[in-house]
Design a protein around this motif. Sequence first.
Motif, PDB file in Angstrom:
ATOM      1  N   LYS A 118      49.656  13.069   8.477  1.00  9.10           N
ATOM      2  CA  LYS A 118      48.384  13.692   8.852  1.00  9.10           C
ATOM      3  C   LYS A 118      48.349  15.183   8.549  1.00  9.10           C
ATOM      4  CE  LYS A 118      49.901  14.237  13.670  1.00  9.10           C
ATOM      5  NZ  LYS A 118      49.581  13.888  15.084  1.00  9.10           N
ATOM      6  N   ASN A 119      49.528  15.778   8.358  1.00  5.62           N
ATOM      7  CA  ASN A 119      49.603  17.203   8.003  1.00  5.62           C
ATOM      8  C   ASN A 119      49.758  17.403   6.492  1.00  5.62           C
ATOM      9  OD1 ASN A 119      49.529  18.054  10.766  1.00  5.62           O
ATOM     10  ND2 ASN A 119      51.699  17.492  10.936  1.00  5.62           N
ATOM     11  N   ASN A 120      49.575  16.303   5.738  1.00  3.07           N
ATOM     12  CA  ASN A 120      49.676  16.307   4.281  1.00  3.07           C
ATOM     13  C   ASN A 120      51.089  16.632   3.794  1.00  3.07           C
ATOM     14  OD1 ASN A 120      48.168  15.733   1.925  1.00  3.07           O
ATOM     15  ND2 ASN A 120      48.140  17.896   1.372  1.00  3.07           N
ATOM     16  N   ALA A 121      52.083  16.349   4.634  1.00  8.32           N
ATOM     17  CA  ALA A 121      53.477  16.555   4.258  1.00  8.32           C
ATOM     18  C   ALA A 121      54.050  15.247   3.709  1.00  8.32           C
ATOM     19  CB  ALA A 121      54.292  17.005   5.470  1.00  8.32           C
ATOM     20  N   LEU A 122      54.899  15.371   2.690  1.00  7.58           N
ATOM     21  CA  LEU A 122      55.523  14.189   2.100  1.00  7.58           C
ATOM     22  C   LEU A 122      56.524  13.578   3.058  1.00  7.58           C
ATOM     23  CD1 LEU A 122      56.144  15.341  -1.574  1.00  7.58           C
ATOM     24  CD2 LEU A 122      54.785  13.368  -0.880  1.00  7.58           C
ATOM     25  N   GLN A 123      56.433  12.270   3.238  1.00  5.34           N
ATOM     26  CA  GLN A 123      57.346  11.539   4.098  1.00  5.34           C
ATOM     27  C   GLN A 123      57.785  10.275   3.382  1.00  5.34           C
ATOM     28  OE1 GLN A 123      58.396  12.624   6.971  1.00  5.34           O
ATOM     29  NE2 GLN A 123      56.919  14.199   7.553  1.00  5.34           N
ATOM     30  N   GLY A 124      58.813   9.620   3.894  1.00  4.54           N
ATOM     31  CA  GLY A 124      59.222   8.331   3.363  1.00  4.54           C
ATOM     32  C   GLY A 124      60.708   8.235   3.111  1.00  4.54           C
ATOM     33  N   TYR A 125      61.205   7.011   3.081  1.00  5.54           N
ATOM     34  CA  TYR A 125      62.629   6.790   2.832  1.00  5.54           C
ATOM     35  C   TYR A 125      63.057   7.356   1.478  1.00  5.54           C
ATOM     36  CZ  TYR A 125      66.795   4.456   1.171  1.00  5.54           C
ATOM     37  OH  TYR A 125      68.022   4.212   0.608  1.00  5.54           O
ATOM     38  N   SER A 126      62.271   7.127   0.429  1.00  4.87           N
ATOM     39  CA  SER A 126      62.651   7.600  -0.899  1.00  4.87           C
ATOM     40  C   SER A 126      62.648   9.122  -0.978  1.00  4.87           C
ATOM     41  CB  SER A 126      61.714   7.016  -1.962  1.00  4.87           C
ATOM     42  OG  SER A 126      61.877   5.629  -2.060  1.00  4.87           O
ATOM     43  N   VAL A 127      61.750   9.756  -0.244  1.00  7.76           N
ATOM     44  CA  VAL A 127      61.721  11.223  -0.184  1.00  7.76           C
ATOM     45  C   VAL A 127      63.013  11.730   0.451  1.00  7.76           C
ATOM     46  CG1 VAL A 127      60.505  13.231   0.745  1.00  7.76           C
ATOM     47  CG2 VAL A 127      59.197  11.254  -0.066  1.00  7.76           C
ATOM     48  N   ASP A 128      63.420  11.071   1.548  1.00 13.80           N
ATOM     49  CA  ASP A 128      64.664  11.468   2.217  1.00 13.80           C
ATOM     50  C   ASP A 128      65.878  11.164   1.340  1.00 13.80           C
ATOM     51  OD1 ASP A 128      63.225  12.341   4.359  1.00 13.80           O
ATOM     52  OD2 ASP A 128      63.685  10.643   5.665  1.00 13.80           O
ATOM     53  N   LEU A 129      65.812  10.075   0.561  1.00 14.18           N
ATOM     54  CA  LEU A 129      66.918   9.734  -0.337  1.00 14.18           C
ATOM     55  C   LEU A 129      67.100  10.818  -1.394  1.00 14.18           C
ATOM     56  CD1 LEU A 129      69.088   7.854  -1.469  1.00 14.18           C
ATOM     57  CD2 LEU A 129      67.267   6.597  -2.670  1.00 14.18           C
ATOM     58  N   ILE A 130      66.005  11.315  -1.952  1.00 12.01           N
ATOM     59  CA  ILE A 130      66.100  12.382  -2.953  1.00 12.01           C
ATOM     60  C   ILE A 130      66.693  13.644  -2.330  1.00 12.01           C
ATOM     61  CG2 ILE A 130      64.727  13.976  -4.352  1.00 12.01           C
ATOM     62  CD1 ILE A 130      62.885  11.625  -5.007  1.00 12.01           C
ATOM     63  N   LYS A 131      66.327  13.943  -1.100  1.00 10.66           N
ATOM     64  CA  LYS A 131      66.882  15.109  -0.420  1.00 10.66           C
ATOM     65  C   LYS A 131      68.381  14.929  -0.183  1.00 10.66           C
ATOM     66  CE  LYS A 131      62.545  16.398   1.847  1.00 10.66           C
ATOM     67  NZ  LYS A 131      61.810  16.528   3.143  1.00 10.66           N
ATOM     68  N   LEU A 132      68.798  13.705   0.091  1.00 10.77           N
ATOM     69  CA  LEU A 132      70.224  13.432   0.253  1.00 10.77           C
ATOM     70  C   LEU A 132      70.961  13.624  -1.072  1.00 10.77           C
ATOM     71  CD1 LEU A 132      72.568  12.434   2.002  1.00 10.77           C
ATOM     72  CD2 LEU A 132      71.895  10.083   1.446  1.00 10.77           C
ATOM     73  N   ILE A 133      70.355  13.196  -2.175  1.00 12.20           N
ATOM     74  CA  ILE A 133      70.940  13.413  -3.496  1.00 12.20           C
ATOM     75  C   ILE A 133      71.079  14.909  -3.775  1.00 12.20           C
ATOM     76  CG2 ILE A 133      70.519  13.150  -5.984  1.00 12.20           C
ATOM     77  CD1 ILE A 133      69.181  10.432  -5.308  1.00 12.20           C
ATOM     78  N   GLN A 134      70.058  15.682  -3.414  1.00 14.58           N
ATOM     79  CA  GLN A 134      70.101  17.147  -3.594  1.00 14.58           C
ATOM     80  C   GLN A 134      71.276  17.747  -2.814  1.00 14.58           C
ATOM     81  OE1 GLN A 134      67.301  19.140  -1.224  1.00 14.58           O
ATOM     82  NE2 GLN A 134      67.596  21.161  -2.142  1.00 14.58           N
ATOM     83  N   GLN A 135      71.442  17.312  -1.560  1.00 10.48           N
ATOM     84  CA  GLN A 135      72.524  17.854  -0.727  1.00 10.48           C
ATOM     85  C   GLN A 135      73.898  17.543  -1.325  1.00 10.48           C
ATOM     86  OE1 GLN A 135      71.787  16.081   3.117  1.00 10.48           O
ATOM     87  NE2 GLN A 135      69.766  17.032   3.289  1.00 10.48           N
ATOM     88  N   ARG A 136      74.063  16.331  -1.835  1.00  7.53           N
ATOM     89  CA  ARG A 136      75.349  15.961  -2.433  1.00  7.53           C
ATOM     90  C   ARG A 136      75.569  16.675  -3.764  1.00  7.53           C
ATOM     91  NH1 ARG A 136      77.735  11.265  -0.163  1.00  7.53           N
ATOM     92  NH2 ARG A 136      78.628  10.646  -2.175  1.00  7.53           N
ATOM     93  N   LEU A 137      74.476  16.961  -4.490  1.00 12.73           N
ATOM     94  CA  LEU A 137      74.575  17.760  -5.713  1.00 12.73           C
ATOM     95  C   LEU A 137      75.088  19.159  -5.402  1.00 12.73           C
ATOM     96  CD1 LEU A 137      71.450  17.162  -8.005  1.00 12.73           C
ATOM     97  CD2 LEU A 137      73.840  17.137  -8.703  1.00 12.73           C
ATOM     98  N   GLU A 138      74.593  19.748  -4.341  1.00 13.51           N
ATOM     99  CA  GLU A 138      75.020  21.096  -3.964  1.00 13.51           C
ATOM    100  C   GLU A 138      76.522  21.125  -3.675  1.00 13.51           C
ATOM    101  OE1 GLU A 138      71.084  23.229  -2.060  1.00 13.51           O
ATOM    102  OE2 GLU A 138      72.314  21.991  -0.721  1.00 13.51           O
TER     103      GLU A 138
END
Length: 300
Positions: free
Chosen positions: A66-86
């Motif tokens: 409702k706040n126009n923010a991206l949500q979802g399992y796949s969104v969180d999965l990409i963020k997890l990939i980013q963290q492991r990349l770092e």
Amino acid sequence: MTEHFNLAENLTQMNKKLAVSLLSLLFSVNFPLAGWAETVLEKVNRTGVLTAGVRTDVAPFGYTDKNNALQGYSVDLIKLIQQRLEKQLNKPIKLELKTVDLKNRFNQVETGKLDIVCEATSITPEREQNVDFSVPYFTTGIQLLVREADGERLDPTKASETQLEAVKESNITVGFLLGTTTDDEFRPIYPEAKWQVVGSRADGIRRLRAAEIDLMASDGILLLGELWKQQLDFKEFRLLPEQPLTFEDYGCILPKNSSQWGTMVNQTITSEDNTQLWNKWFDAKTGRFPYQRFQTSVKP
């Protein structure tokens, strides 16, 4: 003698200009080739940026709240990939999330505009000719969403022979999305039905509620996800049949021949971190989107 000297000098200058032109041409050709040969991990390490694609119409994998923010399992999965990349690259990595759709999701990866797309894409042999996929992170299948009042009449596993004989394919209107496996693989199985293109699952459910179509065909998880996102009463609908008509493995879309990048993504998907993330979304008792519970809620 002077004329011969000037001619030789002119030829020398022309040769120099020609050499410069040839060098310029050589560099203009070589530089793009070198950039094209750069791997995803090399590019991310050089730029410090990971560009990833998600969708906003595939709840619970990718949607806007409702706040126009991206949500979802796949969104969180990409963020997890980013963290492991770092951790792997030992440096901060900026994540740039881009919105993709059914029409451009593959092209964005093929042309190098995106390093990865994670949403709700089924892995098929035809698609693997142009892109690579990660290991699967979710399995679902095509099902049919109907109004509860039509559940018995349209369910081939529940209807009587008399009811089935009264239902002819040519009298049934089915909503579907272009560019999906429902369109490519499922629709040809029932060619006599009236197949009607809908703009989105939300549009399909609206038409279903208005009795403009009889069925909405899509992946069961995504049909339930749209009902959930719209906060509709699940008792108004039924998914047919209880067991999906097909089985679809979802995977992230990756550039072709990106083995090191694919290995890193696959290690993330098979990690304990992702198991915890998956349970956060889909665990039957505690998940944000408890899949089995939702399946139960649409049964009679």
